[in-house]
Design an enzyme around this catalytic site. Structure first.
Site, mmCIF file in Angstrom:
data_model
loop_
_atom_site.group_PDB
_atom_site.id
_atom_site.type_symbol
_atom_site.label_atom_id
_atom_site.label_comp_id
_atom_site.label_asym_id
_atom_site.label_seq_id
_atom_site.Cartn_x
_atom_site.Cartn_y
_atom_site.Cartn_z
ATOM 1 N N ASP A 49 0.497 -4.192 -11.395
ATOM 2 C CA ASP A 49 0.431 -5.596 -11.796
ATOM 3 C C ASP A 49 -0.417 -6.419 -11.116
ATOM 4 O O ASP A 49 -0.818 -7.620 -11.058
ATOM 5 C CB ASP A 49 1.841 -6.200 -11.745
ATOM 6 N N SER A 50 -1.116 -5.710 -10.043
ATOM 7 C CA SER A 50 -2.247 -6.190 -9.158
ATOM 8 C C SER A 50 -3.391 -6.425 -10.080
ATOM 9 O O SER A 50 -4.409 -7.153 -9.928
ATOM 10 C CB SER A 50 -2.714 -5.286 -8.052
ATOM 11 N N ASP A 88 3.618 -0.442 -13.719
ATOM 12 C CA ASP A 88 4.578 -1.490 -12.971
ATOM 13 C C ASP A 88 5.249 -2.241 -14.248
ATOM 14 O O ASP A 88 4.602 -2.826 -15.217
ATOM 15 C CB ASP A 88 3.745 -2.564 -12.372
ATOM 16 N N LYS A 117 7.134 1.504 -12.565
ATOM 17 C CA LYS A 117 7.701 1.135 -11.002
ATOM 18 C C LYS A 117 8.370 -0.167 -11.143
ATOM 19 O O LYS A 117 7.799 -0.987 -11.858
ATOM 20 C CB LYS A 117 6.253 1.247 -10.107
ATOM 21 N N GLU A 119 10.060 -3.262 -8.369
ATOM 22 C CA GLU A 119 10.214 -3.881 -6.956
ATOM 23 C C GLU A 119 11.611 -3.884 -6.657
ATOM 24 O O GLU A 119 12.489 -4.652 -7.321
ATOM 25 C CB GLU A 119 9.288 -4.924 -6.686
ATOM 26 N N GLU A 184 5.119 -0.229 0.830
ATOM 27 C CA GLU A 184 3.952 -1.113 1.067
ATOM 28 C C GLU A 184 4.182 -1.983 2.267
ATOM 29 O O GLU A 184 5.154 -2.517 2.634
ATOM 30 C CB GLU A 184 3.837 -1.954 -0.214
HETATM 31 O O1 KIV Z 1 0.239 -3.563 -8.226
HETATM 32 C C1 KIV Z 1 -0.276 -2.700 -7.544
HETATM 33 O O2 KIV Z 1 -1.376 -2.310 -7.400
HETATM 34 C C2 KIV Z 1 0.883 -2.061 -6.585
HETATM 35 C C3 KIV Z 1 0.004 -1.419 -5.398
HETATM 36 C C4 KIV Z 1 -0.243 -2.211 -4.451
HETATM 37 C C5 KIV Z 1 1.138 -0.192 -4.804
HETATM 38 O O3 KIV Z 1 1.868 -1.988 -6.627
#
Ligand code: KIV
Length: 266
Positions: A49-50, A88, A117, A119, A184
């Site tokens: 989600d980056s 994510d 994934k 959090e 992280e």
């Molecule tokens: O969203 C993302 O790119 C991440 C990484 C920083 C691990 O979760």
């Protein structure tokens, strides 16, 4: 002659941990970079989600929707031949187990990814997803979706009590059925303890050399993110000169245990 590439499964990644082979991972958000990353031999692609920052120009991951994630996951999955693809669950897409499962199903069915994934130590949600047949990657340490509670993107787990909590959460996530863990921005000593106590692979970002694998945001390691580069990122473009060369240099450095160095760790 046509070569058939065998796609990696979670079993392959777990076997890498068992034999001490480092796992390489980069974020990917589209088909062209996805194909390049996959062809270079990177083991895992994370549709993170980056993308809220790298693709959409936001300052946090919070505005990213499940619809955005499915779109980018589908783009990357079309390009994937070998790499294991994780996506994510974005902010507020897993408030309860049923909603989490519905959104995870979108990422897997429409997005084509192999794992989702999420959090935090959301144990009830992780075990519910796993019961439904949805593979889960946990994410501990710095949690970007919690930025407005954290107040900054600082290193987590520096105090003994905080470190103990992260280690306990990691063990609980494994117990709940998570098959991978992203750690992280935590001290390298803490990451080492977690990776050695867990049987599931631990993928670090800003978590030192002793994780079972490493992940970086593609745009960060190509040094095209703008702004100040975080300590844990190395600019692989500087020496390599081409995008493909930078990705290969990252892959080789992680496999050989040359990245991250102490200067990239906490
Ligand atoms: O969203 C993302 O790119 C991440 C990484 C920083 C691990 O979760």
């Amino acid at each position: 002659m046509t070569f058939i590439v065998k796609p990696l499964s979670i079993n392959d990644l777990t076997a890498m941990k068992q034999r001490g082979e480092k796992i390489t991972c980069l974020t990917a958000y589209d088909a062209s970079f996805g194909a390049l990353i996959d062809r270079t031999g990177i083991d895992m692609m994370l549709v993170g989600d980056s993308l809220g920052m790298t693709m959409q120009g936001h300052t946090t991951t919070l505005p990213v929707t499940i619809r955005d994630m499915v779109y980018h996951a589908r783009c990357v999955s079309r390009a994937r031949q070998r790499a294991f693809v994780v996506a994510d669950l974005p902010f507020m897409s897993y408030p309860c187990a049923a909603t989490a499962a519905a959104n995870a199903a979108k990422l897997m069915q429409a997005g084509g990814v192999q794992m989702v994934k999420l959090e935090g130590a959301r144990l009830d949600i992780v075990s519910f997803l796993v019961q439904q047949g949805i593979p889960v990657c946990g994410h501990l340490g710095l949690l970007p979706q919690h930025i407005n509670q954290l107040g900054s993107y600082a290193v987590q787990g520096k105090e003994p009590a905080a470190a103990d909590k992260i280690l306990a959460d990691a063990l609980s996530l494994q117990q709940a059925g998570a098959a991978l863990l992203v750690l992280e921005c935590v001290p390298a000593t803490l990451a080492k303890a977690i990776a050695s106590q867990l049987r599931i692979p631990v993928i670090g970002i800003g978590a030192g050399i002793d994780c079972d694998g490493q992940v970086l945001v593609l745009q960060d390691m190509l040094n095209i993110s703008g702004g100040k580069r975080p300590r844990f990122v190395k600019d692989f473009m500087q020496e390599a000169g081409t995008v493909a060369g930078a990705i290969l240099a990252y892959h080789n450095a992680v496999k050989q245990g040359a990245f991250p160095a102490a200067e990239h760790s906490f």
